[in-house]
Write an enzyme that holds these catalytic residues in place. Structure first.
Site, short mmCIF file in Angstrom:
data_model
loop_
_atom_site.label_atom_id
_atom_site.label_comp_id
_atom_site.label_asym_id
_atom_site.label_seq_id
_atom_site.Cartn_x
_atom_site.Cartn_y
_atom_site.Cartn_z
N CYS A 77 14.10 32.20 18.60
CA CYS A 77 14.48 31.01 17.85
C CYS A 77 13.83 29.78 18.47
CB CYS A 77 15.99 30.83 17.76
SG CYS A 77 16.72 30.09 19.21
N ARG A 79 27.90 19.00 19.49
CA ARG A 79 28.14 19.31 20.90
C ARG A 79 28.96 18.21 21.50
NH1 ARG A 79 22.61 22.22 22.99
NH2 ARG A 79 22.69 23.62 21.22
N CYS A 126 21.53 29.05 15.25
CA CYS A 126 20.93 30.33 14.87
C CYS A 126 21.99 31.43 14.80
CB CYS A 126 19.82 30.73 15.85
SG CYS A 126 20.24 30.48 17.56
N ASN A 130 12.74 23.38 21.84
CA ASN A 130 12.55 24.56 22.67
C ASN A 130 12.17 25.75 21.81
OD1 ASN A 130 14.90 25.57 21.50
ND2 ASN A 130 16.19 25.03 23.23
N ASP A 184 10.74 24.85 27.09
CA ASP A 184 11.17 23.54 26.60
C ASP A 184 9.97 22.66 26.35
OD1 ASP A 184 13.86 23.90 26.59
OD2 ASP A 184 14.30 22.61 28.31
N GLU A 224 13.99 16.37 26.72
CA GLU A 224 13.75 17.64 26.02
C GLU A 224 13.83 17.35 24.53
OE1 GLU A 224 16.72 20.81 26.22
OE2 GLU A 224 15.65 21.64 24.49
N ARG A 271 21.12 11.30 22.80
CA ARG A 271 22.10 12.30 23.22
C ARG A 271 23.38 12.03 22.44
NH1 ARG A 271 21.91 15.52 27.75
NH2 ARG A 271 23.96 16.30 28.41
N GLU A 302 16.04 24.64 12.65
CA GLU A 302 16.18 25.82 13.50
C GLU A 302 15.32 26.93 12.92
OE1 GLU A 302 17.74 26.08 16.33
OE2 GLU A 302 18.02 28.24 16.63
N GLU A 315 29.63 16.28 24.31
CA GLU A 315 29.02 16.01 25.61
C GLU A 315 29.91 14.99 26.29
OE1 GLU A 315 25.87 17.27 26.39
OE2 GLU A 315 24.81 17.53 24.50
N ARG A 332 15.59 13.47 18.25
CA ARG A 332 14.90 13.33 19.53
C ARG A 332 13.39 13.21 19.38
NH1 ARG A 332 17.60 16.49 24.49
NH2 ARG A 332 19.63 15.45 24.44
N1 SER Z 1 19.45 27.62 19.27
C1 SER Z 1 18.63 27.00 20.26
C2 SER Z 1 19.43 26.05 21.11
O1 SER Z 1 20.59 25.86 20.88
C3 SER Z 1 17.45 26.32 19.64
O2 SER Z 1 17.83 25.31 18.79
O3 SER Z 1 18.90 25.46 22.01
ZN ZN Z 2 18.61 29.17 18.29
#
Ligand code: SER
Ligand code: ZN
Length: 532
Positions: free
Chosen positions: A468, A336, A306, A442, A420, A439, A347, A355, A338, A475
């Protein structure tokens, strides 16, 4: 936190004795009134503890709290002196120097000695004393001092709340739906039957059958949740300049999980000749060699997805006609890094998400969140028929920007925060154990967390908030497969309708693929169920 320092004020000419006699009165006014303004408690304000006037120098020892800080107090002292000395004696102020600056903390904290202005740090009896270098008027006018205080405060909070700062409070959950839990891990099945293939750690290629399922699920989510609420699609970049991450806070909070991108040093191919020659002869490339040809990273790859929304409205002035603004983006992956726990498509390092973003006045932002929440519940419950729950959790936008949230004492979901959505993964174990839930999405309202740093303004000065919501495609699909399995007869009606809306793509079956005999057999079983 206590701040102390010695303010040295250099005047344009020596003070006459009448002026020296005026000093106690001026200091009294400062101590009793001017230096106390803006702070409720005396200890949060500033006090001159000693002063001395001699020829053309005035020296004051100042002790302050954090509401009227040393920098602000010094500038207030200057104001008052400039006024009284200027009017009465035609004496100006030449120079302002703040010396022996100390920040005294009741806790033990560490801070980088490489920071500008930091001279040294000592620790004694559980206290930390940070000594700063001499500061001049220009330094005092910059918000550096304020930011240093903020850094220290954040570090103190982290020490205090550290591990226990995470909160999770159940808001709502579905009925128990699954009578015969499936014990097979869908991640493993997908890999075994060859619908996904790992390219590198946490990164997969999804073959057409899996892509077909992902697309069906995304379309269903758009049709049932996003579009009925009037969100419109936009395309956001997926590689962001560093300044964006400085403003959202990501570079401070999760720099250890971010993937960065670098540009080549030169556009001239001949500059790469040595490297290219080496690849010809050695048939390999060493990342260290490549690095010599690259500029330092100037971008980071999409993290929260976002970020570009807030950037777009940076410095814009919005009026009621355009508000609220409701968009969504599904134009590309997020990344990400991880370090542990990477598993299947559950994951990953590279993932896909829808989004959903919105911006408006607080009441608009809350109302949109509430409507989304309703649709999400309907989607999980009635459309996908999942076993789900939702919880009020540590907001992602604090977590990702390194802000430590203090203990949550009561639940009020109309203040900035995150909800969440979680689904039970039966293959992991009993539903009673929290670690067996995943999760999947969210939904948040951020308050002014982003409108403030990006200076998004309303023409009449009203406060603007953002919100957002992330729908992590992989997932959601994984949760569905984990609860419903691979037999299409057990899939929710509406989902199946979307899957059947176009012909199911061919799976890759060749001499060597899927790799194992078991995988091939399993794939045949799965395919046989898709024959509708
Ligand atoms: N921007 C939020 C997050 O990173 C929703 O996707 O969790
Ligand atoms: Zn977001």
């Amino acid at each position: 936190m206590i701040l102390t320092g010695t303010l040295e004020i250099t005047l344009s000419k020596p003070l006459p004795s009448e002026a020296i006699n005026d000093m106690p009165k001026i200091v009294e006014f400062l101590n009793e009134d001017y230096l106390k303004r803006g702070a409720r408690r005396v200890e949060d304000a500033a006090t001159i503890t000693e002063f001395n006037a001699n020829l053309n120098t005035i020296i004051m020892k100042i002790k302050t709290g954090t509401k009227v800080r040393l920098d602000e107090a010094s500038l207030r002292v200057k104001n008052v002196l400039a006024n009284s000395m200027g009017n009465k004696y035609r004496i100006g102020i030449r120079k302002l120097a703040l010396k022996d600056v100390k920040v005294i903390l009741d806790t033990k904290i560490s801070i980088s000695l490489k920071l500008p202005f930091i001279k040294g740090i000592t620790e004694a009896n559980g206290k930390t004393i940070i000594e700063l270098t001499e500061l001049y008027e220009d330094d005092l006018k910059r918000p550096l001092f304020l930011r240093l205080m903020q850094l220290i405060e954040e570090k103190e909070k982290r020490m205090k709340w550290g591990g226990k700062a995470e909160h999770w409070v159940l808001l709502k959950n579905s009925d128990i739906r699954i009578q015969k839990p499936i014990t097979m891990d869908p991640n493993k099945i997908l890999e075994e039957i060859g619908w996904i293939k790992r390219m590198s750690i946490g990164q997969w290629l999804y073959t057409p059958p899996l892509t077909h399922l992902l697309n069906a699920l995304k379309k269903l989510f758009l049709d049932e949740v996003v579009k009925p609420l009037g969100f419109q699609e936009a395309i956001f970049p997926k590689m962001y300049p560093l300044e964006v991450g400085l403003k959202t806070g990501h570079l401070k909070g999760v720099i250890n999980s971010i993937v960065f991108a670098s540009l080549p040093k030169s556009y001239d191919l001949s500059e790469f000749e040595e490297l290219i020659d080496s690849m010809y002869v050695m048939d390999s490339i060493e990342p260290e060699d490549l690095q010599k040809y690259l500029k330092p990273p100037t971008y980071f790859l999409c993290f929260a997805q976002c970020e570009p929304f807030y950037w777009f409205f940076e410095n814009e002035i919005l009026d009621d006609n355009i508000l609220p603004i409701k968009w969504f983006d599904m134009s590309g992956p997020s990344f990400r890094w991880e370090s542990g726990g990477i598993h299947g498509i559950e994951r990953v390092i590279e993932f896909h998400r829808i989004e959903v973003v919105w911006l408006g006045k607080p009441e608009q932002v809350i109302e949109i969140r509430n409507k989304l929440l309703e649709r999400y519940e309907y989607f999980m419950d009635k459309i996908l028929e999942l076993e789900w729950r939702m919880a009020w959790v540590t907001p992602w936008f604090y977590e990702q920007s390194g802000v430590v949230q203090e203990e949550v004492k009561s639940i009020n979901i109309d203040v900035p925060g995150t909800i969440d959505f979680e689904a039970w993964l039966p293959y992991k174990g009993p539903r009673e154990d929290n670690k067996n839930w995943l999760e999947i999405g969210n939904i948040s309202i951020h308050g002014t967390k982003f409108t403030e740093p990006f200076r998004v303004k309303h023409n009449k000065g009203d406060i603007l908030w953002t919100g957002c919501s992330g729908f992590g495609s992989e997932r959601w699909l994984l949760a569905l497969l984990a609860q419903k399995g691979f037999d299409v007869n057990d899939w929710p009606k509406k989902f199946l309708e979307y899957v059947k809306a176009s012909p199911f793509p061919r799976s890759v079956i060749s001499v060597s693929y899927p790799r194992t005999k078991e995988g091939k057999e399993l794939l045949n079983q799965v395919i046989s169920k898709l024959n509708w």
